[in-house]
Scaffold this motif. Structure first.
Motif, PDB file in Angstrom:
ATOM      1  N   VAL A  81      -9.580 -30.262  76.845  1.00 49.02           N
ATOM      2  CA  VAL A  81     -10.413 -29.551  77.896  1.00 49.02           C
ATOM      3  C   VAL A  81     -10.852 -29.476  78.080  1.00 49.02           C
ATOM      4  N   ASP A  82     -12.083 -29.497  78.441  1.00 49.24           N
ATOM      5  CA  ASP A  82     -13.629 -28.819  78.820  1.00 49.24           C
ATOM      6  C   ASP A  82     -13.419 -27.902  79.728  1.00 49.24           C
ATOM      7  N   ALA A  83     -13.651 -26.646  79.073  1.00 49.36           N
ATOM      8  CA  ALA A  83     -13.996 -25.689  79.690  1.00 49.36           C
ATOM      9  C   ALA A  83     -14.849 -24.873  79.913  1.00 49.36           C
ATOM     10  N   GLU A  84     -15.367 -24.461  80.584  1.00 50.19           N
ATOM     11  CA  GLU A  84     -16.610 -23.281  80.741  1.00 50.19           C
ATOM     12  C   GLU A  84     -16.389 -21.289  80.432  1.00 50.19           C
ATOM     13  N   LEU A  85     -17.104 -21.296  79.049  1.00 52.37           N
ATOM     14  CA  LEU A  85     -16.705 -19.556  78.978  1.00 52.37           C
ATOM     15  C   LEU A  85     -17.221 -18.753  80.400  1.00 52.37           C
ATOM     16  N   ASP A  86     -16.151 -17.728  79.767  1.00 51.37           N
ATOM     17  CA  ASP A  86     -15.684 -16.003  80.812  1.00 51.37           C
ATOM     18  C   ASP A  86     -17.979 -15.888  80.312  1.00 51.37           C
ATOM     19  N   ALA A  87     -18.007 -15.458  79.152  1.00 53.34           N
ATOM     20  CA  ALA A  87     -19.095 -14.864  79.048  1.00 53.34           C
ATOM     21  C   ALA A  87     -20.497 -15.304  79.044  1.00 53.34           C
ATOM     22  N   TYR A  88     -20.355 -16.755  79.316  1.00 53.76           N
ATOM     23  CA  TYR A  88     -21.289 -17.851  78.699  1.00 53.76           C
ATOM     24  C   TYR A  88     -21.048 -18.863  79.673  1.00 53.76           C
ATOM     25  N   PRO A  89     -21.380 -18.545  81.129  1.00 48.24           N
ATOM     26  CA  PRO A  89     -20.501 -19.989  81.648  1.00 48.24           C
ATOM     27  C   PRO A  89     -21.361 -21.461  81.493  1.00 48.24           C
ATOM     28  N   ASP A  90     -22.493 -21.128  80.783  1.00 50.70           N
ATOM     29  CA  ASP A  90     -22.793 -22.146  80.824  1.00 50.70           C
ATOM     30  C   ASP A  90     -22.719 -23.002  79.706  1.00 50.70           C
ATOM     31  N   LEU A  91     -21.758 -22.496  78.797  1.00 52.48           N
ATOM     32  CA  LEU A  91     -21.721 -23.084  77.672  1.00 52.48           C
ATOM     33  C   LEU A  91     -20.224 -23.938  77.963  1.00 52.48           C
ATOM     34  N   ARG A  92     -20.134 -25.513  77.053  1.00 55.42           N
ATOM     35  CA  ARG A  92     -19.055 -25.725  77.551  1.00 55.42           C
ATOM     36  C   ARG A  92     -18.616 -26.100  76.495  1.00 55.42           C
ATOM     37  N   LEU A  93     -16.878 -25.650  75.882  1.00 53.77           N
ATOM     38  CA  LEU A  93     -16.094 -26.007  74.833  1.00 53.77           C
ATOM     39  C   LEU A  93     -14.827 -26.906  75.187  1.00 53.77           C
ATOM     40  N   ILE A  94     -14.500 -28.047  74.171  1.00 57.34           N
ATOM     41  CA  ILE A  94     -14.023 -29.119  74.016  1.00 57.34           C
ATOM     42  C   ILE A  94     -12.782 -28.749  73.542  1.00 57.34           C
ATOM     43  N   GLY A  95     -11.493 -28.656  73.624  1.00 56.48           N
ATOM     44  CA  GLY A  95     -10.645 -28.960  73.237  1.00 56.48           C
ATOM     45  C   GLY A  95      -9.238 -28.911  73.465  1.00 56.48           C
ATOM     46  N   GLN A  96      -8.469 -29.320  72.417  1.00 58.06           N
ATOM     47  CA  GLN A  96      -7.199 -29.681  73.544  1.00 58.06           C
ATOM     48  C   GLN A  96      -6.383 -28.691  73.534  1.00 58.06           C
ATOM     49  N   LEU A  97      -5.332 -29.046  74.753  1.00 53.06           N
ATOM     50  CA  LEU A  97      -4.306 -27.906  75.705  1.00 53.06           C
ATOM     51  C   LEU A  97      -3.198 -27.901  74.962  1.00 53.06           C
ATOM     52  N   LEU A  98      -3.203 -26.480  74.404  1.00 51.62           N
ATOM     53  CA  LEU A  98      -1.896 -26.139  73.450  1.00 51.62           C
ATOM     54  C   LEU A  98      -0.220 -26.446  74.185  1.00 51.62           C
ATOM     55  N   ASP A  99      -0.739 -26.277  75.834  1.00 51.01           N
ATOM     56  CA  ASP A  99       0.436 -26.018  76.516  1.00 51.01           C
ATOM     57  C   ASP A  99       1.334 -27.367  76.718  1.00 51.01           C
ATOM     58  N   GLY A 100       1.034 -28.532  75.845  1.00 45.88           N
ATOM     59  CA  GLY A 100       1.180 -29.724  76.102  1.00 45.88           C
ATOM     60  C   GLY A 100       1.265 -30.874  77.720  1.00 45.88           C
ATOM     61  N   VAL A 124      -9.216 -24.910  64.405  1.00 44.03           N
ATOM     62  CA  VAL A 124     -10.356 -25.575  65.791  1.00 44.03           C
ATOM     63  C   VAL A 124      -9.896 -24.416  67.055  1.00 44.03           C
ATOM     64  N   PRO A 125     -10.857 -24.660  67.355  1.00 40.20           N
ATOM     65  CA  PRO A 125     -10.310 -23.909  68.889  1.00 40.20           C
ATOM     66  C   PRO A 125      -9.965 -24.542  69.726  1.00 40.20           C
ATOM     67  N   ALA A 126      -8.785 -23.841  70.629  1.00 38.09           N
ATOM     68  CA  ALA A 126      -7.794 -24.750  71.463  1.00 38.09           C
ATOM     69  C   ALA A 126      -7.843 -24.051  72.785  1.00 38.09           C
ATOM     70  N   PHE A 127      -7.661 -24.744  73.578  1.00 39.49           N
ATOM     71  CA  PHE A 127      -6.539 -23.500  74.471  1.00 39.49           C
ATOM     72  C   PHE A 127      -5.657 -23.881  75.250  1.00 39.49           C
ATOM     73  N   ARG A 128      -5.253 -22.751  75.584  1.00 43.60           N
ATOM     74  CA  ARG A 128      -3.580 -21.646  76.347  1.00 43.60           C
ATOM     75  C   ARG A 128      -3.795 -21.710  77.345  1.00 43.60           C
ATOM     76  N   LEU A 129      -3.013 -22.071  78.734  1.00 46.37           N
ATOM     77  CA  LEU A 129      -3.094 -21.890  79.742  1.00 46.37           C
ATOM     78  C   LEU A 129      -3.043 -20.252  80.230  1.00 46.37           C
ATOM     79  N   LYS A 130      -3.683 -20.001  80.632  1.00 43.75           N
ATOM     80  CA  LYS A 130      -3.547 -17.967  81.197  1.00 43.75           C
ATOM     81  C   LYS A 130      -2.266 -17.950  81.973  1.00 43.75           C
ATOM     82  N   VAL A 131      -0.886 -17.502  82.002  1.00 42.89           N
ATOM     83  CA  VAL A 131      -0.258 -17.076  82.906  1.00 42.89           C
ATOM     84  C   VAL A 131      -0.253 -15.770  83.587  1.00 42.89           C
ATOM     85  N   ALA A 132      -0.247 -16.392  85.038  1.00 40.69           N
ATOM     86  CA  ALA A 132      -0.874 -15.135  85.646  1.00 40.69           C
ATOM     87  C   ALA A 132       0.418 -14.169  85.584  1.00 40.69           C
ATOM     88  N   ALA A 133      -0.002 -12.869  85.393  1.00 39.84           N
ATOM     89  CA  ALA A 133       0.898 -11.558  84.925  1.00 39.84           C
ATOM     90  C   ALA A 133       2.439 -11.374  86.227  1.00 39.84           C
TER      91      ALA A 133
END
Ligand SMILES: [Zn+2]
Length: 133
Positions: A81-100, A124-133
């Motif tokens: 996943v290539d994602a932009e940080l909420d706190a710094y939308p200009d920054l991109r972070l690439i990492g594996q998605l842990l949800d499969g 290493v940083p990775a991502f997990r989908l945020k599920v809507a509460a």
């Protein structure tokens, strides 16, 4: 496995404590990720970065499903996943998605940064989908 160099060592040290940091340039105070030898904003060749912790909320910008890996140690398929940080939308972070690889993804979907422990002291940083509460 990440190979920390002098410039990125503090980033990986924080990552091993499961803390996401961005590098802030001492000259222009702009944030960058990953830290480079020069500041991408003011082009200082002595940015003297300081590392500040940042919230792990992010949004998916794009992703790739990796079905063949030429590196050993990766279980395929996996999603990068290539994602932009909420706190710094200009920054991109690439990492594996842990949800499969079968997770339902969409551009702009919220994710949170988590850390994957690869070895003692190396995470290493990775991502997990945020599920809507
Ligand atoms: Zn700068």
């Amino acid at each position: 496995m990440p190979v920390p160099d002098e410039q990125s060592a503090p980033f990986w040290k924080a990552a091993s404590d499961h803390v996401l940091t961005v590098a802030k340039c001492s000259k222009c105070d702009q944030a960058t990720l990953p830290p480079d030898l020069t500041c991408p904003h003011c082009h200082s060749t002595a940015p003297d970065f300081r590392f500040v912790p940042v919230e792990g909320g992010a949004r998916i910008r794009t992703w790739a499903v990796i079905r063949r890996s030429f590196l050993s140690g990766f279980k395929v398929p996996f999603v990068l996943v290539d994602a932009e940080l909420d706190a710094y939308p200009d920054l991109r972070l690439i990492g594996q998605l842990l949800d499969g690889a079968d997770a339902k993804l969409s551009i702009g979907a919220p994710v949170v940064v988590e850390f994957e422990d690869l070895a003692p002291g190396i995470s290493v940083p990775a991502f997990r989908l945020k599920v809507a509460a």
